[in-house]
Design a protein around this motif. Structure first.
Motif, mmCIF file in Angstrom:
data_model
loop_
_atom_site.group_PDB
_atom_site.id
_atom_site.type_symbol
_atom_site.label_atom_id
_atom_site.label_comp_id
_atom_site.label_asym_id
_atom_site.label_seq_id
_atom_site.Cartn_x
_atom_site.Cartn_y
_atom_site.Cartn_z
ATOM 1 N N LYS A 35 -16.777 -36.932 -31.966
ATOM 2 C CA LYS A 35 -16.029 -37.442 -30.896
ATOM 3 C C LYS A 35 -15.980 -36.214 -30.017
ATOM 4 C CE LYS A 35 -13.350 -40.568 -33.648
ATOM 5 N NZ LYS A 35 -12.071 -41.097 -34.075
ATOM 6 N N ALA A 36 -16.816 -35.592 -29.421
ATOM 7 C CA ALA A 36 -17.016 -34.588 -28.494
ATOM 8 C C ALA A 36 -16.071 -34.583 -27.373
ATOM 9 C CB ALA A 36 -18.291 -34.161 -27.921
ATOM 10 N N HIS A 37 -15.891 -36.219 -27.033
ATOM 11 C CA HIS A 37 -14.871 -36.178 -25.627
ATOM 12 C C HIS A 37 -13.470 -35.655 -25.988
ATOM 13 C CE1 HIS A 37 -14.366 -39.813 -28.492
ATOM 14 N NE2 HIS A 37 -13.074 -39.592 -27.850
ATOM 15 N N ILE A 38 -13.235 -35.443 -27.149
ATOM 16 C CA ILE A 38 -11.840 -35.035 -27.561
ATOM 17 C C ILE A 38 -11.623 -33.477 -27.230
ATOM 18 C CG2 ILE A 38 -9.951 -34.980 -29.311
ATOM 19 C CD1 ILE A 38 -10.954 -37.302 -30.353
ATOM 20 N N PRO A 39 -12.471 -32.777 -27.906
ATOM 21 C CA PRO A 39 -12.166 -31.057 -27.425
ATOM 22 C C PRO A 39 -12.805 -30.867 -26.282
ATOM 23 C CG PRO A 39 -14.102 -31.291 -28.996
ATOM 24 C CD PRO A 39 -13.105 -32.803 -28.901
ATOM 25 N N TYR A 40 -13.674 -31.439 -25.591
ATOM 26 C CA TYR A 40 -14.308 -31.166 -24.271
ATOM 27 C C TYR A 40 -13.319 -31.770 -23.228
ATOM 28 C CZ TYR A 40 -18.731 -29.175 -26.304
ATOM 29 O OH TYR A 40 -19.579 -28.804 -27.124
ATOM 30 N N GLN A 41 -13.603 -33.381 -22.925
ATOM 31 C CA GLN A 41 -12.864 -33.796 -21.813
ATOM 32 C C GLN A 41 -11.365 -33.730 -21.939
ATOM 33 O OE1 GLN A 41 -15.825 -35.298 -23.147
ATOM 34 N NE2 GLN A 41 -16.881 -34.598 -21.581
ATOM 35 N N LYS A 42 -10.885 -34.281 -23.082
ATOM 36 C CA LYS A 42 -9.289 -34.073 -23.167
ATOM 37 C C LYS A 42 -8.859 -32.825 -23.278
ATOM 38 C CE LYS A 42 -5.431 -36.027 -25.966
ATOM 39 N NZ LYS A 42 -5.098 -36.551 -27.350
ATOM 40 N N GLY A 43 -9.559 -31.966 -23.966
ATOM 41 C CA GLY A 43 -8.929 -30.722 -23.934
ATOM 42 C C GLY A 43 -8.956 -29.968 -22.808
ATOM 43 N N MET A 44 -10.115 -30.161 -22.046
ATOM 44 C CA MET A 44 -10.006 -29.657 -20.480
ATOM 45 C C MET A 44 -8.902 -30.059 -19.681
ATOM 46 S SD MET A 44 -12.003 -30.094 -16.964
ATOM 47 C CE MET A 44 -12.886 -31.326 -17.413
ATOM 48 N N LEU A 45 -8.678 -31.332 -19.650
ATOM 49 C CA LEU A 45 -7.631 -32.184 -18.872
ATOM 50 C C LEU A 45 -6.124 -31.550 -19.340
ATOM 51 C CD1 LEU A 45 -9.170 -35.805 -19.332
ATOM 52 C CD2 LEU A 45 -8.869 -34.594 -17.074
ATOM 53 N N ALA A 46 -6.212 -31.481 -20.710
ATOM 54 C CA ALA A 46 -4.824 -31.100 -21.128
ATOM 55 C C ALA A 46 -4.481 -29.506 -20.851
ATOM 56 C CB ALA A 46 -4.814 -31.076 -22.743
ATOM 57 N N LEU A 47 -5.274 -28.495 -20.668
ATOM 58 C CA LEU A 47 -5.287 -27.332 -20.314
ATOM 59 C C LEU A 47 -4.984 -27.103 -18.805
ATOM 60 C CD1 LEU A 47 -7.779 -25.667 -22.670
ATOM 61 C CD2 LEU A 47 -5.229 -24.973 -22.433
ATOM 62 N N ASN A 48 -5.586 -28.092 -18.141
ATOM 63 C CA ASN A 48 -5.518 -28.224 -16.439
ATOM 64 C C ASN A 48 -4.181 -28.564 -16.039
ATOM 65 O OD1 ASN A 48 -6.797 -28.263 -13.517
ATOM 66 N ND2 ASN A 48 -6.070 -30.140 -13.826
ATOM 67 N N THR A 49 -3.727 -29.614 -17.106
ATOM 68 C CA THR A 49 -2.238 -30.029 -16.740
ATOM 69 C C THR A 49 -1.344 -28.792 -17.023
ATOM 70 O OG1 THR A 49 -2.640 -32.349 -17.191
ATOM 71 C CG2 THR A 49 -0.361 -31.568 -17.508
ATOM 72 N N MET A 50 -1.389 -28.123 -17.897
ATOM 73 C CA MET A 50 -0.365 -26.767 -18.098
ATOM 74 C C MET A 50 -0.668 -26.249 -16.981
ATOM 75 S SD MET A 50 0.946 -27.796 -20.550
ATOM 76 C CE MET A 50 2.075 -26.498 -20.565
ATOM 77 N N CYS A 51 -1.873 -25.564 -16.609
ATOM 78 C CA CYS A 51 -2.063 -24.804 -15.364
ATOM 79 C C CYS A 51 -1.299 -25.286 -14.172
ATOM 80 C CB CYS A 51 -3.782 -24.852 -15.312
ATOM 81 S SG CYS A 51 -4.015 -23.786 -13.654
#
Length: 332
Positions: free
Chosen positions: A164-180
């Motif tokens: 489920k690469a979409h979780i660490p790659y896509q979701k992880g990036m989206l989550a970190l960008n939200t914190m940014c």
């Protein structure tokens, strides 16, 4: 810096070099010094694989990346060789200077962070519209796979990412960008630098995603702590809607905008999507004029405490469109 490639596969070499250099500059400025004296990017045959991977001072990159026909100047075009090279270069920090234990959540430290850094490098090199396009691509990929996946999804902080690469790659990036976005890029990078300083090349006991998120949490004010829980420690999505909108031109030439909205917070579990009560949470409204393209003309941050909300405000231009979460900060 050297790139070894088949002589006829030269089209994207400059893009890869630029991606590596831009990532090197970003990570050295914000995190720590690069630990080697050289970096070699080496093309390999597509018959072996279609991916790139990062080793110490060495990035094997599939010929697919060298041969892609890209148009990064087009409205919907992304420079994928640039982004891919930046992602792999970021692993020289996230995976090599920061070495996570081989446990659940390790890919948050490696893949999510490398993808987040690649996004920031893209944003600084190509602008906010291209960054938003990359976020949109990630947002759509994650949501499509999440909604069509009937199995249980573990939160990012303990997700393996296996199959489920979409979780660490896509979701992880989206989550970190939200914190940014909410903390500010400078503040988030300061927290990440403090974390790197604490665990730099640390051997056993190796660092974990919990330690990474705790570092970010320390830089997060109480009013935003819910983001840590929703993005990393739970599996939360939204289904938000604009129910009604009205625009009235005022005598002074300004425009009064009234918007009625519905906010639905959902938790994904093995039993499907469970509705949750809305708590105090921040959302952005994007207001576009007739000349707006991907980015809104004005962004208003609103605080929502219940499912239904009515907002009224005045703008100095005639709105042509209103969008909830125009910057894709929430998984909606």
């Amino acid at each position: 810096l050297a790139v070894y490639y088949q002589p006829t596969h030269f089209s994207n070499v400059a893009h890869m070099i630029n991606g590596v250099k831009a990532c090197l500059a970003y990570c050295e400025k914000n995190y720590s010094k690069y630990q080697h004296k050289q970096l070699n990017v080496v093309e390999y045959a597509r018959s072996v694989g279609d991916y790139a991977q990062s080793f110490a001072g060495f990035i094997p990159y599939s010929e697919l990346g060298f041969m892609l026909d890209i148009d990064s100047t087009g409205v919907r075009g992304l420079n994928l060789p640039f982004i891919g090279a930046a992602h792999e270069m970021a692993h020289q920090w996230w995976g090599m200077q920061v070495i996570p234990a081989d446990v659940n959540g390790s890919k948050l430290v490696t893949e999510s962070m490398a993808e987040y850094v690649a996004l920031k490098v893209l944003q600084h090199a190509y602008g906010n519209e291209k960054a938003l396009l990359y976020l949109e691509k990630a947002h759509n990929t994650y949501l499509q796979k999440c909604i069509n996946d009937d199995t249980n999804e573990l939160p990012l902080i303990i997700n393996t990412g296996n199959n489920k690469a979409h979780i660490p790659y896509q979701k992880g990036m989206l989550a970190l960008n939200t914190m940014c976005y909410y903390l500010g890029e400078k503040n988030l990078n300061k927290a990440l630098k403090n974390y790197i300083n604490m665990v730099h090349k640390q051997q056993a006991p190796y660092t974990t995603s919990i330690q990474l998120i705790n570092g970010i949490k320390q830089a997060t004010p109480d009013s935003l702590k819910y983001l840590i829980k929703d993005l990393f420690e739970d599996v939360i999505l939204y289904d938000n809607k604009i129910l009604k909108s009205n625009v009235v031109k005022l005598k002074n030439g300004d425009y009064e905008v009234e918007v009625e909205m519905q906010f639905n917070k959902l938790r994904k579990s093995e039993n499907g999507f469970k509705p949750l009560p809305m708590q105090d949470a921040f959302f952005e409204l994007g207001i576009y004029d007739e000349k707006s393209n991907a980015l809104p003309t004005l962004i208003k941050t609103i605080k929502i405490a219940k499912q239904h909300s009515r907002q009224k405000f005045v703008v100095k231009f005639k709105p042509s469109k209103i969008v909830i979460d125009p910057l894709l900060l929430m998984l909606d």
